[in-house]
Design an enzyme around this catalytic site. Sequence first.
Site, short mmCIF file in Angstrom:
data_model
loop_
_atom_site.label_atom_id
_atom_site.label_comp_id
_atom_site.label_asym_id
_atom_site.label_seq_id
_atom_site.Cartn_x
_atom_site.Cartn_y
_atom_site.Cartn_z
NE ARG A 172 1.57 28.90 64.26
CZ ARG A 172 0.53 29.24 64.18
NH1 ARG A 172 -0.13 30.38 64.64
NH2 ARG A 172 1.60 30.52 64.13
CG ASN A 185 -13.30 38.67 43.50
OD1 ASN A 185 -13.52 38.10 44.04
ND2 ASN A 185 -12.82 39.95 43.54
CD GLU A 280 -7.51 39.07 52.77
OE1 GLU A 280 -7.33 40.09 52.32
OE2 GLU A 280 -6.46 38.52 53.34
CB CYS A 314 -10.09 42.80 47.18
SG CYS A 314 -9.52 42.18 46.41
N GLY A 469 -1.47 36.99 43.53
CA GLY A 469 -1.14 36.10 42.76
C GLY A 469 -1.27 35.22 44.29
P1 NAP Z 1 -20.35 40.19 48.65
O1 NAP Z 1 -21.67 40.08 48.41
O2 NAP Z 1 -20.06 40.27 50.12
O3 NAP Z 1 -20.71 38.58 48.94
C1 NAP Z 1 -19.00 37.34 49.57
C2 NAP Z 1 -19.85 36.94 50.57
O4 NAP Z 1 -20.58 37.12 51.08
C3 NAP Z 1 -21.10 35.71 49.15
O5 NAP Z 1 -20.55 34.07 49.49
C4 NAP Z 1 -22.16 35.72 50.00
O6 NAP Z 1 -22.93 35.16 49.71
C5 NAP Z 1 -21.73 35.69 51.08
N1 NAP Z 1 -22.65 36.77 52.65
C6 NAP Z 1 -24.50 37.48 51.99
N2 NAP Z 1 -24.91 38.01 53.13
C7 NAP Z 1 -23.45 37.31 53.64
C8 NAP Z 1 -24.47 37.09 55.40
N3 NAP Z 1 -24.98 38.42 55.91
N4 NAP Z 1 -23.57 36.29 56.43
C9 NAP Z 1 -22.45 35.10 55.88
N5 NAP Z 1 -22.27 35.40 54.48
C10 NAP Z 1 -22.89 36.17 53.23
O7 NAP Z 1 -18.74 39.89 47.79
P2 NAP Z 1 -18.93 39.84 46.11
O8 NAP Z 1 -19.58 40.86 45.63
O9 NAP Z 1 -19.08 38.45 46.16
O10 NAP Z 1 -17.20 40.26 46.03
C11 NAP Z 1 -16.66 41.22 45.63
C12 NAP Z 1 -16.51 41.48 47.10
O11 NAP Z 1 -15.37 41.14 47.54
C13 NAP Z 1 -15.34 43.55 46.86
O12 NAP Z 1 -16.07 44.06 47.79
C14 NAP Z 1 -14.17 43.13 46.49
O13 NAP Z 1 -13.15 43.89 47.26
C15 NAP Z 1 -14.18 41.68 47.64
N6 NAP Z 1 -13.12 41.38 47.74
C16 NAP Z 1 -12.23 41.58 48.38
C17 NAP Z 1 -10.83 40.49 48.55
C18 NAP Z 1 -9.22 41.16 49.46
O14 NAP Z 1 -8.47 39.62 48.92
N7 NAP Z 1 -9.49 41.55 50.17
C19 NAP Z 1 -10.51 40.13 47.22
C20 NAP Z 1 -11.26 39.36 46.34
C21 NAP Z 1 -12.56 40.07 46.36
P3 NAP Z 1 -24.19 35.85 48.56
O15 NAP Z 1 -23.84 35.53 46.99
O16 NAP Z 1 -24.93 33.91 48.85
O17 NAP Z 1 -24.77 36.65 49.21
#
Ligand code: NAP
Length: 505
Positions: A172, A185, A280, A314, A469
Site C-alpha cells: 500500500r 454535525n 459518506e 446521518c 461510534g
Molecule cells: P453539506 O451542506 O453537504 O456540507 C458538507 C461539507 O461540504 C461542508 O464543509 C460544506 O462547506 C462543503 N461543501 C459545500 N459545497 C461544496 C462544494 N461545492 N464542493 C466542496 N465542498 C462543498 O452537509 P452538512 O449540512 O454540513 O451536513 C449534513 C449532511 O451530512 C447530511 O446530509 C448528513 O446525512 C450528512 N452526513 C453523512 C454522514 C455519513 O457518515 N454518511 C455523517 C454525517 C453527516 P460549507 O459549509 O462551507 O458549505
Amino acid sequence: MSKSNELQVVLLGRPELPRLQDIFRDSFYEVEGLPASRMLADGRWMEADGLMPVDSPIDGSEIGYVQRASAPMIEEIVEKLDGHMEEIASIPPHKRAEMLEKVADLILEHSKILSDVLVTEAGKPMHEASGEVNAAAERLKLVYQDLGRLLEVAIPGGYGPGTESKRAVIIRVPVGVVAAITPFNYPLFSAVAKIGPALLAGDPVIFKPASNTPIIGALIARLFAEAGFSRFLAFVTGPGGSIGDAIVSHPLVKAITFTGSSQVGKRISRVAGLKKMHMELGGKAPALVLEDADLELAADRIAYGAYRLSGQRCDAISRVIVVKSVADRLVELLEEKRDEWKLGDPRDPSTKIGPLIDRKAAERVESLVADAIERGAELVGGGSRWNLYFQPTLLDDVPLTARISWEETFGPVIPIIKVEDEGEAVKISNESVYGLDSAVFTSSVERAWRLALAIEAGGVTVNDFPRHGLGLFPFGGVKDSGKGREGVGYSLDELTELKTMVFKL
Ligand code: NAP
C-alpha cells in the site's frame, strides 16, 4: 397542532466562545472583541483577504470569525502540501502513529475548551459534546489497529499458466494529497476520523470544515500542528460553494474523503473527475418493527435513534415502518418516551436536545412536518418550533405521499408508516434513494438475518438504533448514501493505493 409561539426555550444568557488557552493563541487574533481564526498552510498560520462571521445556533449571535479563502489561495496551498510528500514519507509509520497518539493526548488535555466550543458553535448538549471529544481522542488511539491494514501481502506464482517463476508483493502506498471535507454535525470526530488515517498513510491533507462549525476545526488543526504535522496538514475555511471546486478539482489532490449531503457529494463527483473518492452522504434510516418485536425495547431505542442530537445524524432513524397489528401500542410507547427528551439551551446540563444548526434547517423540518399533516398524518405530539429549537415530534399514519417519508429530515421527528407485513416493510424501505443505515426489531434471529440481507443499506442493526461510534464496525452507504467505508482499518483502503510488484525469479 400546537402553534409555534407556544414553545419557549429558556436561554442561559448570550453564548460566548471560551477564552482561548495559550496553545491556540497563534492560530487566532481578535476582531471587534471576538476571536478570528487563521488558516494553516505550509506550517504557518495565515490570513486571507476577507473574513466570515460564525453564529451560535443557541441564539443566532455572532461568536467569532474565520478566514474566507479564495480559489487562487487554495491552488497555492495544495501545491505546497504536495511538496511535502517526501518529507512525510520519510517519517516511519510507527512514528506517525506516535504523533497521532500525541494528538489524542492533546485532545484530552484540552477537552474542556473543545467541548465548550462544540456546545457554543454547534449547539450540542453538553453530554453530547464531551462524548464527541472523548471519541475523537479514542479514535486516534486506535491508529495502531489501522496500522494492521498497511501490512504487505505476498502472492506465490504457479497458480496460473505463465506465473510459475514469478512472485508478487502487494504493497500500500500513499495516494498523495487528500482533501478532507467535513459536515457540521460531528465536526470534531469527522475531522479526526479522516485526517488521522490519511496522515498515518503518509498523505498530506487539506482540511475544510463546514462553515457552520469552522472554529472547532481551527482548534483541532492547531493540535495536529502541535504534534508535529504542521507542514502536512493545511486548514482552510470559506464557503464550500466558492472554494469547494478549487479544492476537489486540483490535479494534485489525488483523493477526496467527504462527509456531507448527497447533493454536494454528487457535485463533487462531477467536478473532481477520476480521483479516489470516499463519500459518506445522506440517509433516511428506516426502523422496521415486526409483530414479534419487544415493543418496549423498540420504542426506547427508536426514540434515542431519532431524537439524539435533534435528529441531525446521518444514521438517525427517520422513518418507522411498523406492521399494523402492533403499531398502536408502539405509538403509545413512543409518545411516553418523547417526554424524556427535554428540549432546551444546550448549556443547561439537563437538556437532552438543543437547537438545529441554522434557520434554513429549522424551517425545512417545520415544512416537512406541515406537509405530512396536510397530506393526512396525525400529529401525536410536538410539532412546534421556536427560532432554531424544534420539539421532539411524533407523527402517526404518515402517508407515502408525504415528503417526510422520503426526504432526509435531519430533525427530531418520528414518522410512523403502517404496513401489512414484513414484505411490504422491506419494499418501502428499499424504495428510498438512500441506503446508509437501517434497524430491524424482531425476536427471531432467522427473520433478522433474512431482512438484513433484503434491506438495501450499508448497515443493518438488529434490536437497536444504528450508530457509527468510533468506526470499529465499518460504515458507509449504498445508492445515494455514498461509496467507500469509513472505520478502523477500512478508512485506509480509501486513502492508499495498492501497488503490485511482480518479481521474475
Ligand atoms: P453539506 O451542506 O453537504 O456540507 C458538507 C461539507 O461540504 C461542508 O464543509 C460544506 O462547506 C462543503 N461543501 C459545500 N459545497 C461544496 C462544494 N461545492 N464542493 C466542496 N465542498 C462543498 O452537509 P452538512 O449540512 O454540513 O451536513 C449534513 C449532511 O451530512 C447530511 O446530509 C448528513 O446525512 C450528512 N452526513 C453523512 C454522514 C455519513 O457518515 N454518511 C455523517 C454525517 C453527516 P460549507 O459549509 O462551507 O458549505
